[in-house]
Design a protein around this motif. Structure first.
Motif, PDB file in Angstrom:
ATOM      1  N   HIS A 235       0.821  -1.212   0.000  1.00  0.00           N
ATOM      2  CA  HIS A 235       0.000   0.000   0.000  1.00  0.00           C
ATOM      3  C   HIS A 235       0.854   1.261   0.000  1.00  0.00           C
ATOM      4  CE1 HIS A 235      -4.064  -1.769   0.332  1.00  0.00           C
ATOM      5  NE2 HIS A 235      -3.355  -2.826   0.738  1.00  0.00           N
ATOM      6  N   SER A 236       2.155   1.103   0.156  1.00  0.00           N
ATOM      7  CA  SER A 236       3.093   2.224   0.019  1.00  0.00           C
ATOM      8  C   SER A 236       4.426   1.633  -0.425  1.00  0.00           C
ATOM      9  CB  SER A 236       3.235   2.946   1.363  1.00  0.00           C
ATOM     10  OG  SER A 236       4.187   3.976   1.250  1.00  0.00           O
ATOM     11  N   PRO A 237       4.481   1.149  -1.672  1.00  0.00           N
ATOM     12  CA  PRO A 237       5.665   0.381  -2.098  1.00  0.00           C
ATOM     13  C   PRO A 237       6.800   1.227  -2.677  1.00  0.00           C
ATOM     14  CG  PRO A 237       3.920   0.195  -3.744  1.00  0.00           C
ATOM     15  CD  PRO A 237       3.395   1.115  -2.664  1.00  0.00           C
ATOM     16  N   LEU A 238       7.991   0.748  -2.484  1.00  0.00           N
ATOM     17  CA  LEU A 238       9.136   1.271  -3.235  1.00  0.00           C
ATOM     18  C   LEU A 238       9.073   0.648  -4.636  1.00  0.00           C
ATOM     19  CD1 LEU A 238      11.829   1.064  -0.441  1.00  0.00           C
ATOM     20  CD2 LEU A 238      11.194   3.139  -1.703  1.00  0.00           C
ATOM     21  N   PRO A 239       9.873   1.104  -5.582  1.00  0.00           N
ATOM     22  CA  PRO A 239       9.744   0.605  -6.960  1.00  0.00           C
ATOM     23  C   PRO A 239       9.830  -0.918  -7.052  1.00  0.00           C
ATOM     24  CG  PRO A 239      11.139   2.522  -6.917  1.00  0.00           C
ATOM     25  CD  PRO A 239      10.861   2.177  -5.484  1.00  0.00           C
ATOM     26  N   VAL A 240       8.826  -1.506  -7.688  1.00  0.00           N
ATOM     27  CA  VAL A 240       8.816  -2.974  -7.789  1.00  0.00           C
ATOM     28  C   VAL A 240       9.862  -3.469  -8.782  1.00  0.00           C
ATOM     29  CG1 VAL A 240       6.421  -3.292  -7.090  1.00  0.00           C
ATOM     30  CG2 VAL A 240       6.930  -2.884  -9.479  1.00  0.00           C
ATOM     31  N   LEU A 241      10.214  -2.613  -9.733  1.00  0.00           N
ATOM     32  CA  LEU A 241      11.217  -3.052 -10.704  1.00  0.00           C
ATOM     33  C   LEU A 241      12.600  -3.155 -10.069  1.00  0.00           C
ATOM     34  CD1 LEU A 241      10.058  -1.014 -13.830  1.00  0.00           C
ATOM     35  CD2 LEU A 241       9.901  -3.491 -13.511  1.00  0.00           C
ATOM     36  N   GLU A 242      12.760  -2.468  -8.961  1.00  0.00           N
ATOM     37  CA  GLU A 242      14.034  -2.573  -8.248  1.00  0.00           C
ATOM     38  C   GLU A 242      14.065  -3.822  -7.381  1.00  0.00           C
ATOM     39  OE1 GLU A 242      14.602   2.195  -7.559  1.00  0.00           O
ATOM     40  OE2 GLU A 242      15.466   0.816  -6.078  1.00  0.00           O
ATOM     41  N   SER A 243      12.957  -4.093  -6.713  1.00  0.00           N
ATOM     42  CA  SER A 243      12.962  -5.243  -5.793  1.00  0.00           C
ATOM     43  C   SER A 243      12.755  -6.561  -6.528  1.00  0.00           C
ATOM     44  CB  SER A 243      11.897  -5.053  -4.707  1.00  0.00           C
ATOM     45  OG  SER A 243      10.680  -4.692  -5.287  1.00  0.00           O
ATOM     46  N   GLY A 244      12.205  -6.492  -7.734  1.00  0.00           N
ATOM     47  CA  GLY A 244      11.995  -7.726  -8.491  1.00  0.00           C
ATOM     48  C   GLY A 244      10.530  -8.119  -8.527  1.00  0.00           C
ATOM     49  N   LEU A 245      10.160  -8.806  -9.611  1.00  0.00           N
ATOM     50  CA  LEU A 245       8.751  -9.119  -9.803  1.00  0.00           C
ATOM     51  C   LEU A 245       8.329 -10.438  -9.162  1.00  0.00           C
ATOM     52  CD1 LEU A 245       8.142  -7.927 -13.481  1.00  0.00           C
ATOM     53  CD2 LEU A 245       7.940  -6.662 -11.341  1.00  0.00           C
ATOM     54  N   ASP A 246       9.237 -11.124  -8.546  1.00  0.00           N
ATOM     55  CA  ASP A 246       8.869 -12.412  -7.936  1.00  0.00           C
ATOM     56  C   ASP A 246       8.827 -12.344  -6.422  1.00  0.00           C
ATOM     57  OD1 ASP A 246      11.505 -11.905  -7.807  1.00  0.00           O
ATOM     58  OD2 ASP A 246      12.195 -13.932  -8.343  1.00  0.00           O
ATOM     59  N   VAL A 247       8.988 -11.159  -5.895  1.00  0.00           N
ATOM     60  CA  VAL A 247       8.930 -11.000  -4.430  1.00  0.00           C
ATOM     61  C   VAL A 247       8.048  -9.793  -4.094  1.00  0.00           C
ATOM     62  CG1 VAL A 247      11.195 -11.970  -3.929  1.00  0.00           C
ATOM     63  CG2 VAL A 247      10.992  -9.551  -4.507  1.00  0.00           C
ATOM     64  N   PRO A 248       7.519  -9.764  -2.873  1.00  0.00           N
ATOM     65  CA  PRO A 248       6.732  -8.585  -2.491  1.00  0.00           C
ATOM     66  C   PRO A 248       7.610  -7.343  -2.496  1.00  0.00           C
ATOM     67  CG  PRO A 248       6.438 -10.363  -0.911  1.00  0.00           C
ATOM     68  CD  PRO A 248       7.561 -10.765  -1.804  1.00  0.00           C
ATOM     69  N   PRO A 249       7.013  -6.187  -2.729  1.00  0.00           N
ATOM     70  CA  PRO A 249       7.815  -4.963  -2.755  1.00  0.00           C
ATOM     71  C   PRO A 249       8.311  -4.601  -1.367  1.00  0.00           C
ATOM     72  CG  PRO A 249       5.493  -4.435  -2.895  1.00  0.00           C
ATOM     73  CD  PRO A 249       5.595  -5.925  -2.919  1.00  0.00           C
ATOM     74  N   ARG A 250       9.237  -3.657  -1.335  1.00  0.00           N
ATOM     75  CA  ARG A 250       9.693  -3.150  -0.044  1.00  0.00           C
ATOM     76  C   ARG A 250       8.852  -1.943   0.350  1.00  0.00           C
ATOM     77  NH1 ARG A 250      14.795  -1.169  -0.682  1.00  0.00           N
ATOM     78  NH2 ARG A 250      14.712  -1.416  -2.931  1.00  0.00           N
ATOM     79  N   PHE A 251       8.739  -1.751   1.645  1.00  0.00           N
ATOM     80  CA  PHE A 251       7.871  -0.685   2.174  1.00  0.00           C
ATOM     81  C   PHE A 251       8.524   0.685   1.992  1.00  0.00           C
ATOM     82  CE2 PHE A 251       6.543   1.522   6.333  1.00  0.00           C
ATOM     83  CZ  PHE A 251       5.431   2.105   5.746  1.00  0.00           C
TER      84      PHE A 251
END
Lengths: 319, 814
Positions: free
Chosen positions: A87-103
């Protein structure tokens, strides 16, 4: 202040902050170009050039992912920490598409920030590369894939697992093909609101018909979406309201159970066609029958405000 | 409140409604009555001993009749536009309005444009006429739009693009165009009278009477007795078109014999169609016996179809059987020439007058006409077709070919029944829901939702069932009353149920809770009947209201429900200051109490964004951000921003304007930033509502009523509470608090009013002066010097006199 003196001071500030003056994109006083700064609200980081997208996004559930009353209540104002990253994610392309995003522990109010989807470690991701645009967007193939939505919409909401079982998946349709359609103007893709709070959009997801049989009313529903209907969260429900003669209406509710709730998940599977039969009481065989299909996007919304996806009346049947 | 809608489902085998629009039930001549409207208080705010406008000591503002009225508290009940994507069907929607005709007087608002409530309420009848010409009278629809007046021109401008509506629009346009721009003066003998004259003029002109989102006349009607002569003078004076039109609209809210006399007199002599239609609609809504000679003469004289149907509508409500002699020839001629619009209104008028038919000869005349008409309509309904060109646009469920003939037959049958309601043979078709449900009625007991009764006949049908009585009639009425899907019909049905069942059902609806609109009807029903538990029910409503920190700010019907309860307790002298204490939180904290604060905040936000755009340094921006946050926190405008999270809020605010300087030449961007900052600070988006959804709600003066009710208790504790309200400098209800203090009648509190004689708001100054007049007779005490124009006199004069009043009050207290 005299011109040369002012220029001198400005130059000193620029040197101290490591900025170069006079370059294309608007710059901020920090180290990074403004269009990469997820620490700034979306209106400041991206709205300057992408006002239409910002306006659409601000009305969407992405834009209100943190602030909408439903999620605030369901998560006890985000005391439930596991809900925060999506609900307040850091860029998903940085963390990867196979894991939950970082807060992203800043700018919570922005919910799913523009850069939550478009942010790259060293720039901005887009559907095409535009060299001379201020933010220099780079083509990023992952942005166009269906699993781009996986990090947030799969782990808890389960939408992606449903999607891979759907005809849409077979046909190669991606989430964005429905949820980010080309704008009516033909320019670009709509950034919202294209989800459960948009009645016209919801209505497109369901086909239905009703038939009065000799002893029952048969209501046939077909899920036209690539996920279960209603999608993702238990707060959304589909209501079939049937009324025989002057009896009180009989309502069947299709929705996902809450965690721990002893209830079958009776939502429509992707592409499922289901006929629900409502036996007509003997005393009402000749009475008029009415059916309404309602969508309740929020659990406490009164019936009178639900989206009416359709309604039909069958006149009294003479003996 | 969200309008329910049927949506486009092209793939569904049985297509639900896609393009459609509804209107309130009944004849178009009665639609205006379902608009929300402010009425004068039942009792004057202050004792009437010094008022000239009383009759035998009774206030002229006492209504001639107390009865339940069905009003709309939301846009859906009022216009029922069922199609979300209306613009996709009708490309002409939202075309730019032409030069506003109604803006000639600088006080008048411009013509309602696309998306505004008045636009929708003007458009809905036209769409209904376009889509369902058999279910609505064309002439009646024109009459309704003429009643709305030139405020409807925005919708008319657009709808003229639809070929099937072009002529109807032209007819409306021709009638509503303002005729004369000369101003009418009001020559008062004293400064006070001149002040009232100007006050009434401004209040009459600044808001459109039929705007469902505005409170036309709310402030002048508080002083109904005093302003009555002014309204009467303007109603009878044709020299200012705008004032005359709106003065009759204000008089229509009185529902008193005096006001009715003026309306009848005006209707008899005016040649302005808007004035005439407004007068006739008001007369038709009063339902009391009046002298009809002048109206009958007008009916005989006129050749104008719109005027004819409007006169028929008014005469039908007069309970004067003599008017039947004039109505019958019109009805016969309409029947012979198959003029369905006139026939429809004539049948409704005859039906309404049938119970008063009187002499045998007249009665036989009516019977003969109805028998002939009923037979012809029953045998050949298709011979009666709606007038006007065939529309190029159709709804998914167009009218059936015999729909209009069948509807007219139903009206004839209803009228026939009303001549002798106890005659079982006559009543049989009604109890059988006009034959369609005969088999079902025997077993399943009713036809659902009145779908077989023509919309224009539905209220009359329900009323007639009430006259017929008996188990079957009661069962139908009860079923309709319980049907929450159609609140206005349900209210009509409840009204005509026998006393015992009405009470039982109203109690049941209150116990169930649910839809606020239904609860209003149920409560008002019980209050009208003076039910033994009325007081307890009202107290329960107030307790519920006190638990809602925002006073149901988003639910006009709920606010109306609370206000009804409050007014009842106040009127019956059962309200105590203790009852009001929890409610005062609303006065302090409800949205309304923020009053102009959001506007002030908006100004400050604009300053913030402008400063950021101008490249002000971060210290300046930080200071302005701090000021913004102070403002929000101090006034408790957003519960999510408080002292604890102030630092992160400031960071967020500064972030929002971070790009403003880079985009300083882009006004669109700066506007978006202002909106985003304001939305963050207020906690809600201030963007205008999506106009396609046609949602709006009438303002309900709950906070004002709390203060006035408190004053009406005249208790010492009430004075304390009102003084607390007045001490709050952010309070936006000062004027009402001043009036309440005057009503409370404790002279010792008078000095608290003096500062408000210098208030920036003219109405607050007037209210403070009024209160002082009644509390300490300030006029007499200062030998008449205090009786100046407290609203509009030059500031120096007001300041000097306020000082004198203050000195006198101080001395007096010593």
């Amino acid at each position: 202040m005299a011109g040369p003196a002012r220029a001198l001071i400005l130059g000193a500030i620029a040197l101290a902050s490591g900025l170069s003056l006079g370059t294309g994109a608007p710059q901020d006083s920090g180290e990074r170009p403004i269009h990469t700064r997820i620490d700034l609200p979306s209106i400041a980081a991206c709205g300057g050039c992408h006002l239409e997208e910002h306006e659409e996004w601000s009305r969407s559930l992405h834009g209100r992912a943190w602030t909408n009353a439903n999620v605030q209540t369901a998560t006890n104002r985000f005391q439930k920490k596991s809900c925060r990253p999506c609900h307040s994610p850091l860029p998903v392309l940085e963390s990867g598409l196979d894991v939950p995003p970082r807060f992203r522990d800043e700018n919570h109010e922005d919910g799913v920030h523009c850069l939550s989807c478009h942010g790259l470690p060293d720039g901005v991701a887009a559907a095409r590369t535009i060299e001379d645009a201020p933010c220099k967007p780079r083509f990023e193939p992952r942005l166009l894939r269906a699993d781009f939505c996986f990090p947030c919409h799969e782990p808890t909401h389960g939408a992606f697992g449903e999607y891979v079982r759907s005809d849409a998946f077979e046909l190669g349709l991606r989430c964005a093909d429905c949820h980010m359609q080309t704008r009516a103007s033909g320019r670009g893709h709509s950034h919202g609101p294209n989800g459960g709070l948009n009645p016209a959009f919801v209505a497109r997801g369901l086909a239905w018909s009703a038939e009065r049989e000799s002893d029952a009313l048969a209501v046939t529903l077909r899920n036209r979406t690539g996920h279960r209907f209603p999608g993702e969260i238990p707060s959304r429900s589909l209501l079939i309201e049937v009324r025989f003669g002057d009896d009180a209406p009989e309502t069947t509710v299709l929705r996902k159970p809450h965690k721990g709730e002893q209830r079958e998940d009776n939502r429509l599977e992707p592409d499922e066609e289901r006929t629900v039969r409502f036996p007509i009481p003997l005393a009402r065989r000749e009475a008029p029958v009415a059916v309404r299909i309602l969508f309740r996007p929020l659990p406490l919304m009164p019936a009178s405000e639900c989206f009416v996806l359709g309604e039909q009346e069958f006149a009294a049947r003479p003996r | 409140m969200v309008a329910t809608a049927a949506l486009s489902l092209g793939f569904a085998p049985s297509a639900p409604r896609d393009l459609d629009v509804g209107v309130p039930p009944g004849s178009p001549l009665t639609w205006g009555r379902s608009f929300p409207g402010v009425s004068p208080p039942r009792e004057p705010l202050f004792p009437l001993s010094d008022r000239p406008n009383t009759r035998g000591g009774r206030s002229i503002s006492a209504p001639v009749r107390s009865r339940l009225e069905v009003k709309s508290a939301d846009s859906f009940t009022l216009v029922r536009i069922l199609t979300w994507d209306l613009g996709a069907h009708l490309g002409w929607l939202g075309a730019t309005p032409r030069e506003p005709l109604s803006g000639r007087d600088s006080l008048r608002p411009p013509t309602a444009a696309f998306g505004e409530p008045l636009y929708w309420v003007s458009l809905a009848p036209l769409l209904r006429l376009l889509l369902h010409p058999a279910q609505v009278s064309r002439t009646g629809t024109i009459a309704h739009l003429v009643e709305i007046g030139d405020a409807s021109l925005g919708a008319i401008d657009d709808a003229e693009s639809e070929s099937a509506l072009r002529r109807a629009c032209a007819e409306v346009r021709e009638r509503v165009a303002p005729r004369d721009a000369r101003g009418a003066g009001w020559v008062g003998a004293t400064p006070r009278e001149r002040m009232l004259g100007r006050f009434v003029r401004e209040e009459l002109l600044r808001v459109e009477p039929y705007d469902p989102s505005a409170a036309f006349g709310a402030r002048i009607l508080l002083f109904a007795d005093e302003v009555f002569p002014i309204l009467r003078a303007w109603a009878l004076d044709p020299s200012s078109c705008d004032l005359q039109r709106n003065a009759v609209a204000a008089l229509a809210r009185y529902r008193t014999r005096d006001a009715l006399d003026v309306l009848v007199q005006t209707a008899a002599q005016t040649d302005d169609p808007v004035v005439l239609l407004r007068c006739l609609a008001a007369i038709g809504g009063t339902e009391v016996r009046i002298e009809t000679g002048a109206l009958v003469e007008r009916l005989k004289r006129t050749n104008d179809a719109v005027e004819t149907v409007a006169l028929l509508g008014a005469l039908g409500a007069t309970q004067d059987p003599d008017s039947l002699d004039a109505i019958l020839p019109v009805a016969r001629s309409a029947f012979t020439s198959k003029n369905t619009d006139k026939l429809q209104e004539a049948l409704i008028a005859i039906a309404r007058l049938a119970p008063y038919a009187g002499s045998d000869e007249r009665r036989k005349d009516v019977e003969r006409f109805l028998a002939t008409t009923e037979r012809a309509l029953r045998q050949a309904p298709r011979a009666f077709q709606p007038p006007g060109p065939k529309p190029s646009t159709q709804p998914d469920r167009p009218d059936e070919g015999d729909a209009l003939g069948r509807g007219l037959w139903q009206l004839a049958t209803i009228a026939w029944t009303r001549l002798a309601p106890s005659d079982a043979e006559r009543a049989a078709p009604l109890l059988d829901v006009f034959g369609v449900a005969s088999r079902a009625a025997a077993t399943a007991s009713r036809a659902p939702f009145l779908t077989h009764v023509a919309p224009f006949a539905q209220p009359l049908y329900l009323e007639t069932l009430g006259m017929v009585g008996g188990d079957r009639a009661v069962r139908i009425l009860r079923d309709v009353a319980r049907d929450t899907a159609h609140p206005s019909l349900s209210a009509h049905a409840l009204r005509w149920l026998p006393l015992a069942q009405r009470t039982e059902l109203a109690l049941e609806q209150l116990a169930v809770g649910g839809d606020s609109g239904m609860r209003v009807v149920a409560l008002e029903t019980l209050l009208e009947l003076a039910h033994k538990d009325a007081g307890a029910l009202c107290r329960a409503a107030l307790e519920e209201c006190a638990l809602d920190p925002r006073g149901a700010a988003d639910d006009a019907a709920a606010r109306f429900y609370y206000r009804s309860a409050l007014k009842y307790l106040s009127r019956t002298k059962r309200l105590t200051p203790a009852d009001c204490v929890p409610l005062l939180a609303l006065v302090r904290a409800a949205d309304g109490a923020f009053g102009t604060l959001p506007l002030e905040l908006e100004d400050e936000v604009a300053r913030f964004v402008t400063a950021a755009g101008a490249g002000e340094n971060s210290a300046v921006l930080r200071r302005i951000a701090d000021e913004l946050l102070d403002f929000v926190i101090r006034n408790r405008m957003n519960v999510t921003i408080d002292a604890e999270n102030r630092a992160s809020a400031r960071k967020y605010l500064l972030g929002q304007v971070d790009s403003a300087a880079a985009h300083r030449r882009d006004p669109g961007y700066l506007t978006a930033v202002r909106r985003a900052v304001l939305a963050y600070l207020l906690g809600y988006d201030v963007a205008p509502a999506d106009s396609n959804r046609a949602q709006f709600a009438p303002p309900v003066s709950l906070e004002e009523e709390i203060l006035l009710s408190l004053g009406r208790t005249r208790a010492p504790q009430a004075v304390e509470l009102i003084l607390q309200v007045l001490e709050n400098k952010q309070n936006v209800h000062d004027a009402y608090a001043c009036l309440a203090l005057g009503m409370a009648g404790h002279a010792s509190s008078a000095s608290a009013l003096a500062p408000f004689l210098l208030d920036a708001d003219p109405f607050t100054r007037f209210a403070a002066y009024e209160a002082l007049r009644h509390l300490v007779d300030v006029d007499r005490a200062l030998d008449g010097r205090a009786a100046i124009d407290w609203m509009y006199a030059p500031a120096a004069e007001r300041y000097a006199l306020a000082e004198e009043v203050w000195q006198w009050l101080v001395q007096r207290e010593r």
